[in-house]
Motif scaffolding. Structure first.
Motif, PDB file in Angstrom:
ATOM      1  N   LYS A 124      -2.168   4.952  -1.864  1.00 26.46           N
ATOM      2  CA  LYS A 124      -0.639   5.095  -1.567  1.00 26.46           C
ATOM      3  C   LYS A 124       0.161   4.048  -2.045  1.00 26.46           C
ATOM      4  N   VAL A 125      -0.239   2.775  -2.031  1.00 27.88           N
ATOM      5  CA  VAL A 125       0.460   1.647  -2.510  1.00 27.88           C
ATOM      6  C   VAL A 125       0.656   1.714  -4.042  1.00 27.88           C
ATOM      7  N   VAL A 126      -0.606   1.852  -4.655  1.00 27.19           N
ATOM      8  CA  VAL A 126      -0.725   1.694  -6.177  1.00 27.19           C
ATOM      9  C   VAL A 126       0.114   2.880  -6.617  1.00 27.19           C
ATOM     10  N   PHE A 127      -0.095   4.158  -6.219  1.00 29.11           N
ATOM     11  CA  PHE A 127       0.689   5.405  -6.995  1.00 29.11           C
ATOM     12  C   PHE A 127       1.883   5.437  -6.294  1.00 29.11           C
ATOM     13  N   GLU A 128       2.386   4.447  -5.638  1.00 29.60           N
ATOM     14  CA  GLU A 128       3.996   4.641  -4.913  1.00 29.60           C
ATOM     15  C   GLU A 128       4.207   6.064  -4.236  1.00 29.60           C
ATOM     16  N   ARG A 129       3.345   6.385  -3.333  1.00 31.16           N
ATOM     17  CA  ARG A 129       3.100   7.712  -2.400  1.00 31.16           C
ATOM     18  C   ARG A 129       4.084   7.374  -1.220  1.00 31.16           C
ATOM     19  N   GLY A 130       4.211   6.252  -0.708  1.00 29.43           N
ATOM     20  CA  GLY A 130       5.124   6.034   0.424  1.00 29.43           C
ATOM     21  C   GLY A 130       4.184   6.235   1.623  1.00 29.43           C
ATOM     22  N   GLY A 131       4.913   5.847   2.891  1.00 24.36           N
ATOM     23  CA  GLY A 131       4.379   5.730   4.238  1.00 24.36           C
ATOM     24  C   GLY A 131       3.546   4.829   4.576  1.00 24.36           C
ATOM     25  N   VAL A 132       3.822   3.532   3.991  1.00 29.95           N
ATOM     26  CA  VAL A 132       3.003   2.317   4.096  1.00 29.95           C
ATOM     27  C   VAL A 132       3.831   1.321   4.592  1.00 29.95           C
ATOM     28  N   PRO A 133       3.643   0.549   5.519  1.00 29.01           N
ATOM     29  CA  PRO A 133       4.464  -0.378   6.044  1.00 29.01           C
ATOM     30  C   PRO A 133       4.799  -1.567   5.307  1.00 29.01           C
ATOM     31  N   ASP A 134       5.860  -2.149   4.853  1.00 32.30           N
ATOM     32  CA  ASP A 134       6.307  -3.111   4.027  1.00 32.30           C
ATOM     33  C   ASP A 134       5.005  -4.118   3.816  1.00 32.30           C
ATOM     34  N   ASP A 135       4.726  -4.647   5.038  1.00 33.32           N
ATOM     35  CA  ASP A 135       4.008  -5.787   5.197  1.00 33.32           C
ATOM     36  C   ASP A 135       2.505  -5.417   4.395  1.00 33.32           C
ATOM     37  N   VAL A 136       1.974  -4.318   4.455  1.00 29.05           N
ATOM     38  CA  VAL A 136       0.764  -3.645   4.127  1.00 29.05           C
ATOM     39  C   VAL A 136       0.741  -3.640   2.542  1.00 29.05           C
ATOM     40  N   ILE A 137       2.193  -2.932   2.061  1.00 28.44           N
ATOM     41  CA  ILE A 137       2.384  -2.875   0.514  1.00 28.44           C
ATOM     42  C   ILE A 137       2.206  -4.365  -0.016  1.00 28.44           C
ATOM     43  N   GLU A 138       3.078  -5.322   0.601  1.00 26.03           N
ATOM     44  CA  GLU A 138       2.953  -6.716   0.097  1.00 26.03           C
ATOM     45  C   GLU A 138       1.505  -7.329  -0.015  1.00 26.03           C
ATOM     46  N   LYS A 139       0.780  -6.914   0.824  1.00 25.57           N
ATOM     47  CA  LYS A 139      -0.768  -7.483   0.911  1.00 25.57           C
ATOM     48  C   LYS A 139      -1.413  -7.060  -0.214  1.00 25.57           C
ATOM     49  N   VAL A 140      -1.389  -5.367  -0.567  1.00 25.78           N
ATOM     50  CA  VAL A 140      -1.946  -4.957  -1.290  1.00 25.78           C
ATOM     51  C   VAL A 140      -1.483  -5.587  -2.757  1.00 25.78           C
ATOM     52  N   LYS A 141      -0.299  -5.519  -3.102  1.00 24.23           N
ATOM     53  CA  LYS A 141       0.288  -5.853  -4.371  1.00 24.23           C
ATOM     54  C   LYS A 141      -0.202  -7.288  -4.699  1.00 24.23           C
ATOM     55  N   ASN A 142      -0.121  -8.410  -3.633  1.00 27.07           N
ATOM     56  CA  ASN A 142      -0.499  -9.551  -3.958  1.00 27.07           C
ATOM     57  C   ASN A 142      -1.907  -9.752  -4.207  1.00 27.07           C
ATOM     58  N   ALA A 143      -2.817  -8.852  -3.551  1.00 25.46           N
ATOM     59  CA  ALA A 143      -4.424  -8.754  -4.093  1.00 25.46           C
ATOM     60  C   ALA A 143      -4.375  -8.277  -5.345  1.00 25.46           C
ATOM     61  N   ILE A 144      -3.586  -7.420  -5.661  1.00 24.62           N
ATOM     62  CA  ILE A 144      -3.734  -6.674  -7.138  1.00 24.62           C
ATOM     63  C   ILE A 144      -3.392  -7.720  -8.182  1.00 24.62           C
ATOM     64  N   LEU A 145      -2.085  -8.176  -7.762  1.00 29.27           N
ATOM     65  CA  LEU A 145      -1.568  -9.281  -8.842  1.00 29.27           C
ATOM     66  C   LEU A 145      -2.254 -10.476  -9.173  1.00 29.27           C
ATOM     67  N   SER A 146      -3.226 -10.813  -8.155  1.00 28.51           N
ATOM     68  CA  SER A 146      -3.825 -12.025  -8.122  1.00 28.51           C
ATOM     69  C   SER A 146      -5.076 -11.984  -9.030  1.00 28.51           C
ATOM     70  N   ARG A 147      -5.195 -10.886  -9.627  1.00 27.82           N
ATOM     71  CA  ARG A 147      -6.234 -10.594 -10.668  1.00 27.82           C
ATOM     72  C   ARG A 147      -5.822 -11.333 -12.067  1.00 27.82           C
TER      73      ARG A 147
END
Length: 147
Positions: A124-147
């Motif tokens: 949902k975060v990666v494909f921007e489908r919505g329905g995810v709390p902001d703090d979880v979005i940030e956690k996922v984005k940070n994990a992906i961008l850390s690569r």
């Protein structure tokens, strides 16, 4: 189990050449659309590209004239990640999380190992489908961008 005669009967004498439009798919998303007079050959070429990993593909068989028109229309409609030239959403750093996810990870499971978030939520975060709390979005984005 099939018998020898059935197997021989199913064989193809010459290489089958299919002309049409093809769609490369990963994580239920179309990541590339292409066309060719020998679609299987083009798909084999893409499978060697380590950056453009895909798990499935679909082929729509059609004539040369129609495939050139339809390829353009499908790219405009679906705007896949790897059709960069026709996709303004992926220019100027937009959708950076999606681009990195598709080029550096094999699956959402790898991201889950980095951040501990459920694979469906990662999708949902990666494909921007919505329905995810902001703090979880940030956690996922940070994990992906850390690569």
């Amino acid at each position: 189990m099939k018998e020898k005669e059935e197997i021989v009967g199913m064989s193809v004498k010459n290489k089958v050449v299919v002309s049409g439009v093809y769609f490369l798919i990963r994580e239920k998303e179309i990541i590339y659309i292409g066309s060719g007079r020998d679609v299987h050959s083009r798909i084999r070429m893409h499978s060697k590209n380590r950056r453009m990993r895909f798990s499935h593909y679909t082929i729509l068989e059609m004539s040369k004239k129609k495939r050139l028109l339809m390829e353009k229309q499908y790219i405009e409609k679906f705007r896949p990640l790897f059709n960069f030239m026709s996709n303004p959403d992926y220019q100027d750093g937009k959708k950076e999380v999606l681009r990195i996810f598709l080029t550096k990870f094999n699956s959402a499971k790898e991201v889950k190992e980095l951040c501990g978030v459920n694979e469906d939520v990662i999708g949902k975060v990666v494909f921007e489908r919505g329905g995810v709390p902001d703090d979880v979005i940030e956690k996922v984005k940070n994990a992906i961008l850390s690569r």
